[in-house]
Design an enzyme around this catalytic site. Structure first.
Site, PDB file in Angstrom:
ATOM      1  N   CYS A 102       0.830  -1.197   0.000  1.00 12.92           N
ATOM      2  CA  CYS A 102       0.000   0.000   0.000  1.00 12.92           C
ATOM      3  C   CYS A 102       0.873   1.259   0.000  1.00 12.92           C
ATOM      4  CB  CYS A 102      -0.924   0.007   1.214  1.00 12.92           C
ATOM      5  SG  CYS A 102      -2.019   1.445   1.286  1.00 12.92           S
ATOM      6  N   HIS A 135       1.658  -7.432  -6.744  1.00 14.00           N
ATOM      7  CA  HIS A 135       0.999  -6.409  -7.558  1.00 14.00           C
ATOM      8  C   HIS A 135       2.000  -5.989  -8.619  1.00 14.00           C
ATOM      9  CE1 HIS A 135      -1.689  -2.567  -7.623  1.00 14.00           C
ATOM     10  NE2 HIS A 135      -1.165  -2.810  -8.816  1.00 14.00           N
TER      11      HIS A 135
END
Length: 327
Positions: free
Chosen positions: A101, A172
């Site tokens: 994040c 990711h």
């Protein structure tokens, strides 16, 4: 680290990403109705909040949501260990550490994507968590941050995680820019590098690797499963839940539990009724259902009626919205 139960490994073929303000328990209840099989995640919860805050509010979930993973955020090994110890009593199927994040709030706490710069610290955090967790401890990361060269940094990061005993990692497939891009831009602006993640699967055959980022259809999920062990879908699963989750169980050669989005909306009616009887508000559930009829007749009316009802919505309102798509 203990190995994952087969059911969790199996579920990880398709996972719904942890998403702040979205994947709460009401969202997971809805998503589980659509798919018996997919692995669901909580929103990220900070280790400090669990250690010092309202544990019941943060960790409570229904057994019917499972398999479900808890995602933790933090960078203090002792604090993460204590959070994992506490979470052990709440029956999650996996505990995941957020190393992806890029938000300012996360950076200010020195965790999330910034941890890509300190793999030794990540390894220590994971070792401490695993020492007290009865379930597998996993990682979700980026391919790199800022000026790091992903082709150099990602294999080193994965190798260090493997050395620490980690057996499952979700990558990711975008770099994160910690300065200059908002969290939303970090989900869209840095280019996707699927080939690099595919190379990592070839380079680390002993790791169970899932790919995340920009995956918007079940067809693409199938394509990725031709290379990767698992696929994690984020915004598409939330905004187009029927298109992704309503058909997801075919990935396990099983028939979907429901035959149409109308059936799903009808099944959710009793869930909503029970929520209202318990003192909840309808929009706490229906806000997660606005995309159920994405691209179908009546979708605009469905979304408008439920959105305009806000916190005052009731079953009568829901029935009006349902009538708009059931004709």
């Amino acid at each position: 680290m203990s190995r994952l139960p087969p059911s969790v490994i199996d579920a990880a073929r398709l996972a719904v990403a942890p998403m702040m303000d979205w994947t709460d328990r009401n969202c997971r209840r809805f998503h589980r109705l659509l798919s018996r099989r997919a692995l669901l995640y909580t929103e990220m919860v900070t280790a400090a909040a669990i250690v010092h805050g309202d544990r019941a509010r943060l960790l409570n979930h229904a057994a019917a949501e499972g398999p479900v993973a808890l995602q933790l955020g933090g960078s203090d090994p002792a604090e993460l260990r204590e959070a994992a110890r506490i979470a052990a009593d709440w029956g999650y199927d996996e505990i995941n550490l957020n190393v992806g994040c890029p938000s300012d709030r996360v950076q200010s706490g020195c965790f999330g994507a910034v941890l890509m710069k300190t793999p030794e610290l990540v390894a220590e955090c994971l070792s401490q968590m695993a020492a007290v967790s009865p379930v597998e401890v996993t990682v979700k990361c980026r391919i790199g941050v800022d000026d790091q060269e992903p082709a150099e940094i990602l294999p080193r990061f994965l190798a260090r995680m493997q050395e620490a005993g980690v057996r499952r990692i979700t990558v990711h497939a975008r770099k994160a820019w910690l300065q200059g891009l908002s969290p939303r831009e970090n989900r869209e602006v840095p280019p996707l590098d699927y080939p690099l993640v595919h190379q990592m699967k070839a380079a680390f055959p002993g790791l169970h690797l899932s790919i995340n980022g920009g995956i918007g259809s079940l067809e693409v999920v199938r394509e990725q499963l031709g290379v990767m062990d698992g696929v994690m879908v984020g915004r598409a699963a939330y905004h187009q839940p029927w298109d992704i989750l309503g058909q997801a169980d075919v990935l396990w050669n099983e028939a979907p539990p429901l035959g149409s989005p109308v059936e799903a909306a009808q099944a959710m009616r009793e869930v909503i009724a029970g929520h209202l009887r318990g003192g909840g508000r309808m929009h706490q559930i229906t806000r997660h259902m606005l995309g159920l009829f994405h691209g179908r007749p009546g979708a605009r009316q469905w979304k408008r009626i439920l959105s305009e009802a806000g916190s005052t919505g009731d079953l009568a309102t829901y029935d009006v919205a349902l009538a708009a798509v059931a004709d």
